[in-house]
Design a protein around this motif. Structure first.
Motif, short mmCIF file in Angstrom:
data_model
loop_
_atom_site.label_atom_id
_atom_site.label_comp_id
_atom_site.label_asym_id
_atom_site.label_seq_id
_atom_site.Cartn_x
_atom_site.Cartn_y
_atom_site.Cartn_z
N GLN A 149 28.35 -9.01 -49.18
CA GLN A 149 27.30 -8.48 -48.31
C GLN A 149 26.08 -9.39 -48.31
N LEU B 35 33.37 -2.48 -46.38
CA LEU B 35 32.16 -3.06 -45.79
C LEU B 35 32.26 -2.98 -44.28
N ASP C 171 31.82 -4.60 -40.41
CA ASP C 171 32.18 -5.93 -39.90
C ASP C 171 30.95 -6.83 -39.96
N LEU C 172 30.91 -7.69 -40.96
CA LEU C 172 29.72 -8.51 -41.21
C LEU C 172 29.64 -9.72 -40.29
N THR C 173 30.62 -9.90 -39.39
CA THR C 173 30.55 -11.01 -38.45
C THR C 173 29.87 -10.61 -37.14
N PHE D 257 36.84 -7.22 -45.43
CA PHE D 257 35.82 -6.18 -45.22
C PHE D 257 36.42 -4.79 -45.42
N LYS E 198 27.07 -12.67 -34.99
CA LYS E 198 27.03 -14.05 -35.47
C LYS E 198 27.92 -14.93 -34.59
N PHE F 207 26.80 -12.82 -46.34
CA PHE F 207 26.76 -12.75 -44.89
C PHE F 207 25.37 -12.36 -44.36
N ALA F 208 24.55 -11.77 -45.22
CA ALA F 208 23.19 -11.41 -44.81
C ALA F 208 22.23 -12.58 -44.90
#
Length: 463
Positions: free
Chosen positions: A88, A119, A121-123, A114, A126, A91-92
């Motif tokens: 986390q 988690l 979707d951290l994409t 993820f 981006k 990607f932040a």
């Protein structure tokens, strides 16, 4: 900029490890691409190893093909809460606004990472590019590399440097070479896409190119389509050709996009004769999900067109015929019909996406998944949600809880989870044994391979 290489443990893209390099030289949006790194900050590098889900084992072929023994790697896995926090935070990071995957085929494994860590979707939001696609782009459009170099970055970079490289270091090296030789090319594909943003239906008369890791198409965008897609006209198809009496239905294009059905047999202009519609439909729905690179057709070299058997004269003629049709009422109506979401959503969503990605995306976007991901930091609260869960969501929650806090699961859920794991093992056991035996026979003269297979069998027997 965040460079990523995923190591899956089997053909289902179950993630075993995430190798990353976070570089400090990615300029924020609107800033000059060559902005210096803040205070000479060094790149951050790391390898995050995940404990597999119970009943999920390394495939024998993968075990032999990896640089390291995956059973030994699993022994080094860190606790899921610690991995969750690290991923986390990674990607932040402000430098992670651009994500460069070694290959888009690892995008499914990244999304499954993820899911495994509960988690979001951290994409989202981006810019995602594939170094493999950028190298192929540079080969096809600019002739900077040979096209075959993109097929194996690791081997190609080793040929340039004369020393062995990992896939990630090979990708970093290629990216650096490409940046030195043609920085404008990189800047173009890291700052946006001609398809980004909303556009009014039929307002575009552009000729654009779409390049995937194994696909290429010239097209004109027509209008937004259902499910986040874009309806385009494939300019390999002549809009002035004769049409058959009946539609032949939807077809899957070779470029990984989906043909949105054939148009009707006769299109009449408002008060005037219209160009006849094509024998083969040129309506195609494509998705800008990050695994395609888009550019104006003017960047495409003649050698690239020759490679794909595309005539530039034919493309221009087809485009001219298409422009005449854009003011045709029935053609526009037909386009609107073709832009509707497909009844088979899974089939439509896979267009322009890595194999297996759509099912993962559907889970990540599910309201129930968002609920369990929000409660993952507190296992007791996550357990309180279990009565509301079923199917894949229940599996994901139990997988996480069993790894993090198995003591909190009561007897009922322990029995449910035990049955889930037994089903997983039963579905794979016979196939795994057969594959291990075949590989043992094939590599009987290799002590290292036999040792790996023995450790894999020991691991299977213990878990």
């Amino acid at each position: 900029m965040l460079f990523l290489h995923l190591i899956p443990i089997n053909e289902d893209s179950e993630p075993l490890a995430l190798e990353y390099v976070l570089t400090p030289d990615a300029a924020p949006r609107g800033a000059a691409p060559s902005s210096p790194a803040p205070e000479n900050k060094l790149p951050e590098k790391g390898l995050l190893i995940l404990p597999p889900r119970a009943g999920i084992f390394p495939a024998p072929e993968y075990s032999l093909g990896m640089p390291r023994d995956p059973v030994a790697m699993i022994a080094e896995a860190r606790p899921l809460p610690e991995l969750r926090d690290k991923v986390q935070a990674l990607f932040a990071s402000p430098e992670a606004n651009v994500i460069a995957l070694t290959s888009f085929r690892f995008l499914t494994a990244l999304k499954k990472l993820f899911l495994r860590l509960l988690l979001p979707d951290l994409t989202c939001g981006k810019k995602i590019v594939s170094v493999k696609s950028l190298v192929r782009l540079a080969a096809l459009y600019k002739g900077i590399f040979r096209e075959d170099m993109a097929r194996n970055l690791k081997k190609s970079y080793e040929g340039i440097t004369g020393r062995p490289e990992t896939q990630l270091s090979g990708s970093l090296g290629f990216f650096g070479i490409l940046k030195n030789r043609e920085e404008r090319l990189i800047n173009y594909f890291l700052t946006g896409s001609p398809l980004s943003g909303d556009f009014a239906p039929f307002s575009s008369e552009k000729i654009l190119a779409a390049l995937g890791e194994n696909s290429f198409m010239l097209f004109t965008p027509l209008m937004p389509a259902g499910d986040g897609g874009i309806l385009v006209w494939d300019l390999r198809v002549n809009p002035g050709a004769a049409a058959p009496e009946e539609s032949s239905g939807d077809n899957q294009g070779k470029d990984g996009s989906k043909e949105a059905g054939n148009p009707s047999a006769s299109l009449e202009a408002d008060g005037a004769a219209a160009p006849e519609v094509p024998e083969k439909s040129g309506f195609v729905i494509i998705y800008d999900r990050g695994d395609l690179l888009f550019s104006p057709a003017g960047t495409v070299s003649q050698s690239t067109l020759n490679l794909y058997g595309i005539s530039s004269a034919a493309v221009k003629a087809n485009h001219s015929n298409l422009i005449k049709l854009l003011s045709n009422r029935k053609f526009r109506e037909e386009a609107c019909f073709r832009a509707l979401p497909d009844t088979d959503a899974a089939e439509t969503r896979k267009a322009g996406a890595a194999p297996g990605l759509n099912q993962v995306n559907a889970l990540l976007e599910h309201p129930g998944y968002r609920g369990i991901s929000e409660n993952a930091p507190e296992p007791a609260r996550l357990i309180s949600l279990l009565p509301e869960l079923s199917g894949d969501l229940l599996h994901l929650a139990l997988d996480y809880l069993y790894t993090v806090s198995p003591e909190l699961l009561d007897q009922q859920y322990a029995m449910v989870y035990g049955e889930m794991v037994r089903d997983r093992v039963a579905a794979k056991r016979d196939d795994f044994i057969m594959r291990v035996n075949d590989l043992g026979e094939k590599y009987r003269s290799s002590p290292e391979a036999l040792n790996r297979l023995k450790r894999l069998c020991d691991y299977l027997s213990r878990n």
